[in-house]
Design an enzyme around this catalytic site. Structure first.
Site, PDB file in Angstrom:
ATOM      1  N   TYR A  70       0.835  -1.206   0.000  1.00  0.00           N
ATOM      2  CA  TYR A  70       0.000   0.000   0.000  1.00  0.00           C
ATOM      3  C   TYR A  70       0.869   1.254   0.000  1.00  0.00           C
ATOM      4  CZ  TYR A  70      -3.326   3.545   1.542  1.00  0.00           C
ATOM      5  OH  TYR A  70      -4.095   4.676   1.641  1.00  0.00           O
ATOM      6  N   LYS A  83       0.988   4.231  -2.985  1.00  0.00           N
ATOM      7  CA  LYS A  83       0.677   5.636  -2.707  1.00  0.00           C
ATOM      8  C   LYS A  83       1.887   6.537  -2.923  1.00  0.00           C
ATOM      9  CE  LYS A  83      -3.644   5.410  -1.998  1.00  0.00           C
ATOM     10  NZ  LYS A  83      -4.569   6.140  -2.895  1.00  0.00           N
ATOM     11  N   THR A 132     -13.736   6.076   6.064  1.00  0.00           N
ATOM     12  CA  THR A 132     -14.345   5.470   4.879  1.00  0.00           C
ATOM     13  C   THR A 132     -14.238   3.959   4.964  1.00  0.00           C
ATOM     14  OG1 THR A 132     -12.328   5.348   3.518  1.00  0.00           O
ATOM     15  CG2 THR A 132     -13.541   7.444   3.517  1.00  0.00           C
TER      16      THR A 132
END
Length: 351
Positions: A227, A231, A264
């Site tokens: 991850y 990013k 989220t």
């Protein structure tokens, strides 16, 4: 208190080793380091959100007649970004896996009649190409591209193109889409008002590095490291592509944005959400507040002089040293071009 904290950390490390005892110790230690570094980056992101909360504001202009393309947007931050773009009177095209959802979205949004969708699966380069073709057939000029869609963590998975899934969705799919839509961005931009592309990245890039010799992490997969790599790649490519545009006097600016630590569904399935669901509602940004920095990157006029900027809470964010290394940016750019099958010398030239 320090003894209690140290004991808790040691107990957690021991438990992690026991669960993963089939792995080589060097991999276990590396995973623990990444997990701790990511928690540190997250804590830093929360502090940044609290300190700079007053800076999170954007005055939406009247952008009638202009076109924005957004990946994702069926939920979360993306939905709030789309609401802002529609309020600014833009025509908004979204790329989502289920375009039928756009009907429900448009009914709930101001100026929803200006919203349309085409199918997009960022795990497939073929789907990215088809999406871009559909958009360009109807819209030869595009003012904004917001590379918003993303995934976080999960088990090791290779896409149909042979890419690690987080790398594919967060970086390579968006990198290829930017290449395909650059001709339309160039046509819409001018020296007084350049077009813009925005990569939605994360403070989670900070512990990251690019594994140039094993970018798909086949040797040893760590979901946190994967991850962070994806990013970090988004941030680095916003800087490097912007550099290419500036060197060639092309009226397109690139930015990367950390929207904040936002509550989220990206956190679904994480240990943090299972253990501290109340903390997310209490301390994390809402998706609406998370969208503000992205909209700031879309519209703030002063940013025209600061292409390549990494933005957090509507100011320049703190990015890691790796992301600033121009040689690493160049290597990643050329490798990304190779992986998606385009000529680095002709990036953005598809006509």
């Amino acid at each position: 208190m320090s003894v209690i904290i140290a004991s808790a950390v040691l107990s957690a490390a021991a438990f992690y080793w026991y669960v993963n005892r089939d792995k080589p110790i060097k991999h276990i230690l590396k995973e623990i380091r990444y997990a701790l570094d990511m928690q540190g980056a997250g804590a830093g992101g929360l502090i940044d959100d609290w300190i700079n909360v007053s800076r999170n504001r954007i005055a939406l202009p009247d952008a009638a007649g202009k076109v924005a393309v957004v990946t994702g947007g069926a939920r979360g931050i993306g939905t709030e970004v789309i609401k802002g773009l529609l309020k600014a009177n833009m025509r908004v095209i979204i790329g989502i896996r289920n375009p039928e959802l756009v009907h429900k979205l448009s009914e709930s949004m101001e100026n929803g009649q200006n919203l349309e969708a085409y199918k997009l699966d960022l795990k497939s380069l073929k789907s990215v190409k088809e999406f871009a073709d559909n958009v360009l057939h109807k819209y030869p000029k595009i003012n904004l591209l917001v590379n918003n869609a993303g995934i976080m963590y999960g088990k090791y998975e290779l896409t149909t193109d042979g890419f690690e899934s987080q790398l594919a969705v967060n970086h390579l799919g968006h990198f290829y889409l930017t290449h395909l839509l650059l001709p339309a961005l160039k046509k819409a931009g001018n020296l007084c008002e350049p077009s813009r592309f925005i990569n939605v990245t994360s403070c989670g890039h900070y512990p990251g590095q690019i594994y140039f010799d094993d970018i798909n992490m086949k040797e040893h997969y760590d979901e946190t490291a994967a991850y962070a790599q994806s990013k970090l790649a988004q941030l680095m490519m916003a800087r490097y592509i912007n550099k290419i545009m500036e060197e060639n006097n092309i009226p397109v600016k690139g930015y990367s944005v950390h929207p904040g630590i936002v509550n989220t569904d990206l956190f679904d399935g994480t240990v943090f959400k299972r253990v501290f669901p109340w903390a997310m509602k209490l301390f994390f940004k809402t998706p609406e507040k998370g969208a503000v920095s992205i909209l700031f990157a879309c519209f703030n006029e002063e940013l025209q002089k600061r292409g390549g900027l990494y933005i957090s809470n509507c100011i320049e964010g703190i990015s890691n040293r790796f992301s600033k290394n121009l040689e690493y940016q160049k290597i990643l750019f050329e490798l990304s071009c190779q992986l998606v099958g385009i000529d680095a010398e002709n990036f953005g030239n598809t006509e």
